[in-house]
Design a protein around this motif. Structure first.
Motif, PDB file in Angstrom:
ATOM      1  N   VAL A   9       0.904  -1.189  -0.051  1.00 24.92           N
ATOM      2  CA  VAL A   9      -0.020  -0.117  -0.160  1.00 24.92           C
ATOM      3  C   VAL A   9       0.861   1.215  -0.034  1.00 24.92           C
ATOM      4  O   VAL A   9       1.889   1.460   0.724  1.00 24.92           O
ATOM      5  CB  VAL A   9      -0.726   0.066   1.212  1.00 24.92           C
ATOM      6  N   VAL A  11       0.731   5.234   0.306  1.00 19.39           N
ATOM      7  CA  VAL A  11       0.174   6.330   0.904  1.00 19.39           C
ATOM      8  C   VAL A  11       0.424   7.843   0.176  1.00 19.39           C
ATOM      9  O   VAL A  11       1.565   7.947   0.548  1.00 19.39           O
ATOM     10  CB  VAL A  11       0.134   6.666   2.500  1.00 19.39           C
ATOM     11  N   VAL A  34      -3.298   5.153  -2.057  1.00 16.07           N
ATOM     12  CA  VAL A  34      -4.383   5.738  -1.550  1.00 16.07           C
ATOM     13  C   VAL A  34      -3.826   7.277  -1.580  1.00 16.07           C
ATOM     14  O   VAL A  34      -2.845   7.845  -0.877  1.00 16.07           O
ATOM     15  CB  VAL A  34      -4.639   5.367  -0.105  1.00 16.07           C
ATOM     16  N   GLU A  35      -4.874   8.272  -1.986  1.00 16.21           N
ATOM     17  CA  GLU A  35      -4.538   9.540  -2.055  1.00 16.21           C
ATOM     18  C   GLU A  35      -5.667  10.288  -1.366  1.00 16.21           C
ATOM     19  O   GLU A  35      -6.896  10.209  -1.706  1.00 16.21           O
ATOM     20  CB  GLU A  35      -4.415  10.084  -3.454  1.00 16.21           C
ATOM     21  N   ARG A 251      -6.642   4.920  -5.395  1.00 16.83           N
ATOM     22  CA  ARG A 251      -8.014   5.389  -4.672  1.00 16.83           C
ATOM     23  C   ARG A 251      -7.862   6.656  -4.353  1.00 16.83           C
ATOM     24  O   ARG A 251      -7.007   7.103  -3.612  1.00 16.83           O
ATOM     25  CB  ARG A 251      -8.168   4.446  -3.605  1.00 16.83           C
ATOM     26  N   GLN A 254      -9.265   9.525  -0.373  1.00 16.45           N
ATOM     27  CA  GLN A 254      -9.487   8.716   0.886  1.00 16.45           C
ATOM     28  C   GLN A 254      -8.158   8.988   1.712  1.00 16.45           C
ATOM     29  O   GLN A 254      -7.206   8.707   1.177  1.00 16.45           O
ATOM     30  CB  GLN A 254      -9.629   7.249   0.306  1.00 16.45           C
ATOM     31  N   VAL A 256      -5.525   8.285   4.702  1.00 11.78           N
ATOM     32  CA  VAL A 256      -5.267   7.263   5.215  1.00 11.78           C
ATOM     33  C   VAL A 256      -4.973   7.691   6.734  1.00 11.78           C
ATOM     34  O   VAL A 256      -4.509   8.862   7.036  1.00 11.78           O
ATOM     35  CB  VAL A 256      -3.791   6.581   5.076  1.00 11.78           C
ATOM     36  N   LEU A 271      -8.340   3.500   6.666  1.00 15.06           N
ATOM     37  CA  LEU A 271      -8.761   4.849   6.269  1.00 15.06           C
ATOM     38  C   LEU A 271      -9.853   5.738   6.877  1.00 15.06           C
ATOM     39  O   LEU A 271     -10.382   4.990   7.948  1.00 15.06           O
ATOM     40  CB  LEU A 271      -9.441   4.518   4.843  1.00 15.06           C
TER      41      LEU A 271
END
Ligand SMILES: Cc1cc2nc3c(=O)[nH]c(=O)nc-3n(C[C@H](O)[C@H](O)[C@H](O)COP(=O)(O)OP(=O)(O)OC[C@H]3O[C@@H](n4cnc5c(N)ncnc54)[C@H](O)[C@@H]3O)c2cc1C
Length: 531
Positions: A9, A11, A34-35, A251, A254, A256, A271
């Motif tokens: 993952v 971030v 995930v951004e 994504r 969202q 983290v 998240l």
């Protein structure tokens, strides 16, 4: 609830996070990135924030580090829509008296410009550039690989021999003011070197500013200051497009909130909405170091010494940025400024010292130094024919323009600085937008307090001291967690090396036979953080 699982993952989809996702996907790992924002890019984004048809880069705009970075070059982003454009001249420093020093991609033209300030400086300029060319390749390799850069270090030694290498080591700690005094008789070269040094936050009379000024100036001489055709967002989209083509899932929107840990090891993220994403092998964080360790990991899960080290973490200065839609090109008094993509203005050589002193003691500079971007001059697609899309930013001490009155007063000072070198500028403004330090950090949480380089670039926070005294490497004291953002060595700027190094470290450590490496890291961190 667990929504999904991946090998890694990542971030944050700043340039470093995007590069990390590319490197891991290339190696065959499945990756979820995930951004928090609804757009990729971090501080590499653009939008129409002034007037319709005017594209404004919201943060970074010129990419000499990307153009020189073996990491970015190796990604082949041209296949994903990236095209570079150049202004007729790289950079000019415009003085209030109408003179300018001009950095051109043609070394002879730059030499002629600095020679006009002092006969003989042109030859000295060409000599400095020849020295750069001898050391460039191993130096860039050394800069963009994790610490310690053993192989490139040997190549530097081979290129410069022992005496030359010692001189080079001296350059690494020389103040830029002294560097200019030792090599040039006039102010032209000093202005170019010092203005470039001020892209970092090290004062012009402080150790370490020389190497920044030298590096950026020589890069400008060598590869120019290119811009992505159509705006910075295109650069970010090319990075994201390549990562997606390699199988990475991105994504957006969202945040983290927490790094999940099992048995002391990073095993995923949680998240803001409670969703969990498991990481089978690694979590890579393109997050500023204090936020990562304090908020996402939690100090209580770290050795006490790590917390104390982070309490000493020093941010770089705050930033005020103005964006303009101009009905016509800027009416510079200095002829040399018209074709330059970047224009430095507001101070002379001594004024740089005053500006640095203001920032050091926490005083709002009455005569600010401005970095000014002429984006349509650099890339005609940025605004309608005959107009200019422009911006300027300047630094202020953290917390000094937090109220609207102080901010408005500083915007006036910045505008007055532009008027001194381009009388009539204000009459050409169709529309303007202001980004305060708070606006910058609201748009990208890594820009804490309006800092642009994820922590000071001063020597006490570089190499093995970045982000805190440690290994100078992306591995963290939490097994399975890697620092992939600009708080890691080699720091700020869009070169992708922080993300690349983190991905390479994860691939080497988390492979099946990586046990010895993992044990060594445990021991090294254990010794470094023991009370
Ligand atoms: C005004 C300004 C001008 C600049 N000019 C230049 C320039 O001309 N040339 C140059 O080379 N560099 C320039 N820089 C510096 C350069 O933009 C940065 O050093 C670079 O973008 C750092 O990349 P990064 O990937 O480490 O972080 P960032 O680009 O800051 O990206 C971090 C990303 O992570 C996301 N994120 C953070 N925390 C979380 C979380 N918990 N969950 C999910 N997402 C998260 C953020 O939303 C952001 O998208 C400039 C910077 C600024 C602000």
């Amino acid at each position: 609830m667990t929504a999904e699982a991946a090998d890694a993952v990542v971030v944050g989809a700043g340039p470093n996070g995007l590069v990390a996702a590319n490197a891991l996907a290339d190696a065959g790992w499945d990756v979820v990135l995930v951004e928090a924002n609804t757009e990729v890019g971090g501080a590499v984004r653009s939008a129409e924030v002034t007037a319709p048809g005017f594209c404004n880069d919201l943060f970074s705009a010129f990419y000499p580090l990307a153009a020189a970075s073996p990491v970015i070059k190796g990604l082949g982003l041209e296949d994903f829509g990236l095209a570079w454009r150049h202004a007729p001249a790289v950079l000019a420093h415009a003085l209030d008296d109408g003179r300018s020093a001009v950095l051109s991609r043609d070394p002879a033209t730059t030499a002629a410009s600095v020679d006009a300030f002092h006969p003989g400086d042109g030859d000295a300029w060409l000599e400095m550039f020849a020295h750069w060319q001898r050391v460039r390749d191993p130096l860039l390799d050394a800069l963009f690989t994790p610490f310690p850069p053993v192989a490139p270090g040997v190549r530097i030694l081979r290129a410069l021999k022992a005496a030359g290498t010692l001189d080079f080591a001296r350059l690494a700690v020389l103040p830029v003011r002294r560097l200019a005094e030792e090599n040039f008789g006039g102010d032209g070269a000093a202005l170019l070197l010092t203005g470039n040094a001020m892209h970092a936050d090290v004062p012009s009379d402080a150790a370490g500013s020389g190497v920044f000024g030298w590096l950026l100036t020589m890069l400008g001489q060598d590869v120019g200051y290119p811009v992505p055709e159509g705006g910075a967002q295109r650069f970010a989209e090319a990075l994201a497009g390549r990562a997606r083509a390699g199988g990475a899932v991105i994504r957006l929107g969202q945040r983290v909130e927490r790094i999940e840990m099992t048995g002391g090891r990073a095993t995923g993220v949680r998240l803001q909405d409670g969703t969990r994403i498991s990481a089978r092998r690694a979590v890579l964080a393109d997050v500023d170091a204090p936020s990562l360790y304090r908020d996402l990991v939690g100090f209580e899960r770290l050795p006490g010494r790590m917390q104390r080290n982070l309490e000493r973490f020093q941010w770089d200065h705050a930033t005020v940025k103005l964006n303009w839609a101009l009905r016509e090109p800027v009416p510079w008094t200095a002829p040399g400024a018209h074709g330059a993509g970047t224009v430095h203005l507001g101070v002379d050589v001594d004024g740089f010292v005053d500006f640095g002193a203001d920032l050091t003691v926490g005083r709002v500079p009455q005569r600010p130094f401005l970095l000014f971007g002429q984006m349509t001059t650099s890339d005609p697609t940025r605004s309608p024919v005959g107009t200019e899309s422009a911006w300027a930013y300047s630094h202020v001490p953290v917390g000094t323009v937090d109220d609207q009155t102080a901010l408005a007063e500083h915007v006036d000072r910045m505008t007055a600085a532009v008027e001194r070198v381009a009388p009539g500028f204000s009459d050409l403004v169709l529309s303007r937008s202001v980004q305060s330090p708070a606006d910058l950090s609201a748009a990208d949480s890594n820009l804490v307090g309006g800092a642009i380089n994820a922590g000071t670039s001063a020597v006490h926070q570089e190499l093995i001291f970045r982000p805190v005294p440690g290994l100078g490497r992306p591995e963290t004291p939490v097994p399975g967690l890697y620092l992939a953002g600009a708080s890691a060595h080699p720091g700020g700027g869009v070169h992708g090396a922080c993300g690349w190094n983190a991905a390479r470290a994860a691939l080497a450590t988390e492979r099946r036979l990586g046990g010895v490496r993992r044990a060594l890291l445990r021991t090294a961190w254990g010794r470094l953080l023991r009370d």
